[in-house]
Design an enzyme around this catalytic site. Structure first.
Site, PDB file in Angstrom:
ATOM      1  N   ARG A 177       0.823  -1.216   0.000  1.00  0.00           N
ATOM      2  CA  ARG A 177       0.000   0.000   0.000  1.00  0.00           C
ATOM      3  C   ARG A 177       0.853   1.261   0.000  1.00  0.00           C
ATOM      4  O   ARG A 177       0.352   2.358   0.191  1.00  0.00           O
ATOM      5  CB  ARG A 177      -0.926   0.012   1.221  1.00  0.00           C
ATOM      6  CG  ARG A 177      -2.127  -0.931   1.092  1.00  0.00           C
ATOM      7  CD  ARG A 177      -2.919  -1.062   2.389  1.00  0.00           C
ATOM      8  NE  ARG A 177      -3.120   0.179   3.092  1.00  0.00           N
ATOM      9  CZ  ARG A 177      -2.563   0.467   4.285  1.00  0.00           C
ATOM     10  NH1 ARG A 177      -1.766  -0.402   4.885  1.00  0.00           N
ATOM     11  NH2 ARG A 177      -2.819   1.619   4.870  1.00  0.00           N
ATOM     12  N   LYS A 178       2.139   1.118  -0.229  1.00  0.00           N
ATOM     13  CA  LYS A 178       3.037   2.288  -0.288  1.00  0.00           C
ATOM     14  C   LYS A 178       2.951   2.916  -1.677  1.00  0.00           C
ATOM     15  O   LYS A 178       3.871   2.867  -2.481  1.00  0.00           O
ATOM     16  CB  LYS A 178       4.463   1.878   0.047  1.00  0.00           C
ATOM     17  CG  LYS A 178       4.611   1.390   1.487  1.00  0.00           C
ATOM     18  CD  LYS A 178       6.019   0.919   1.783  1.00  0.00           C
ATOM     19  CE  LYS A 178       6.138   0.405   3.219  1.00  0.00           C
ATOM     20  NZ  LYS A 178       7.489  -0.117   3.530  1.00  0.00           N
TER      21      LYS A 178
END
Length: 285
Positions: A136-137
């Site tokens: 999710r970066k």
């Protein structure tokens, strides 16, 4: 290719917001040199070898500014392209082409860069059972595009967002009080169809996660020797994911240990753009 319905539901708002960021009231430069509507065309040219990705987003950007615009592509997402190749031609109102150029190129360059880097990483895992995942970066407001680009590059998406799966990390464990309590609480709360993944950093935590019934055990920032012992300890009782400090140079070493998944934030937060350019804009009758 991104499905047309999916695009309208999921990404049109993103593109429109990006266009609004670039055009707050008017495009002064374009309006100064193009006071009247006029049809034109421009060439989309590749300036760097790589994997092209985002052609539908490129096209859609211009469509949102000019419903009559059309893009004739010479390639499809996932194709290998070389510097100097003509990727396609955009036709439409010259005002729309000029005003949408940077937004359309920003998407295409960013997505192609991620797809290119992902394909490069995937080549390291060829022949191994280990699956490469993203994280999710992602860049704020770019997640749909960046996660799609990862799949075009050949890897798989981890959970899309916080509503997509149970992943108990160190701070969740701290909030719950222990690994065992965190897993017990997740099992009581989450639907039974949801797998429960938990982060571990030591062999002692791995043992606790096994005993508590975790479905997936993340081996976070472990050195190769500790990771190998953890995989042997788990012995198929849960799936395994390596995370943290994952570089291209380490991928084969990690895969040889036998983990099921390896997640890499660099795919989305550190991929360089792939250079493409819109050139040779001319009016047409």
């Amino acid at each position: 290719m991104i499905n047309g319905v999916t695009m309208k539901i999921n990404v049109d708002d993103y593109i429109l917001n990006t266009l609004k960021e670039d055009i707050t009231s008017e495009d002064v430069s374009t309006n100064a040199v193009m006071p009247e509507d006029k049809q034109g065309k421009a060439d989309l040219i590749c300036k760097q070898d790589g994997i092209i990705c985002g052609l539908d987003i490129f096209r859609r950007t211009f469509e949102l500014l000019d419903s009559t615009s059309r893009f004739e592509a010479n390639f499809k997402d996932g194709d290998k392209v070389k510097s100097g190749e003509l990727l396609g031609v955009i036709y439409g109102d010259i005002k729309a082409i000029l005003s949408g150029e940077r937004t359309a190129l920003n998407y295409l360059q960013r997505m192609s860069g991620i797809a290119t880097m992902t394909r490069d990483y995937m080549d390291e895992l060829r022949g191994y059972k280990t699956t490469l995942l993203d994280t999710r970066k992602t860049t704020p407001n770019m997640r749909p595009f960046e996660k799609y680009a990862v799949t075009v590059g050949g890897a798989m998406n981890h959970r899309y967002n916080l509503s997509d799966g149970v992943l108990l990390k160190d701070n969740h464990i701290g909030a719950a009080g222990s690994i065992t309590k965190a897993i017990q609480m997740a099992k009581a709360y989450a639907p039974f169809v949801r797998k429960i993944e938990i982060e571990t950093e030591t062999l002692e935590q791995v043992k606790e996660a096994i005993d508590a019934g975790a479905d997936i055990i993340m081996l976070d920032n472990m050195d190769n020797d500790t990771m190998k012992k953890a995989v042997e300890l788990i012995d198929g009782r849960a799936q395994t994911e390596c995370s943290g400090n994952v570089t291209k140079a380490r991928l084969k070493e990690i895969a040889e240990i036998g983990v099921d998944f390896v997640s890499c934030g660099a795919l989305t937060h550190s991929a360089p753009i792939m250079d493409v350019s819109l050139k040779n804009l001319v009016p047409i009758e």
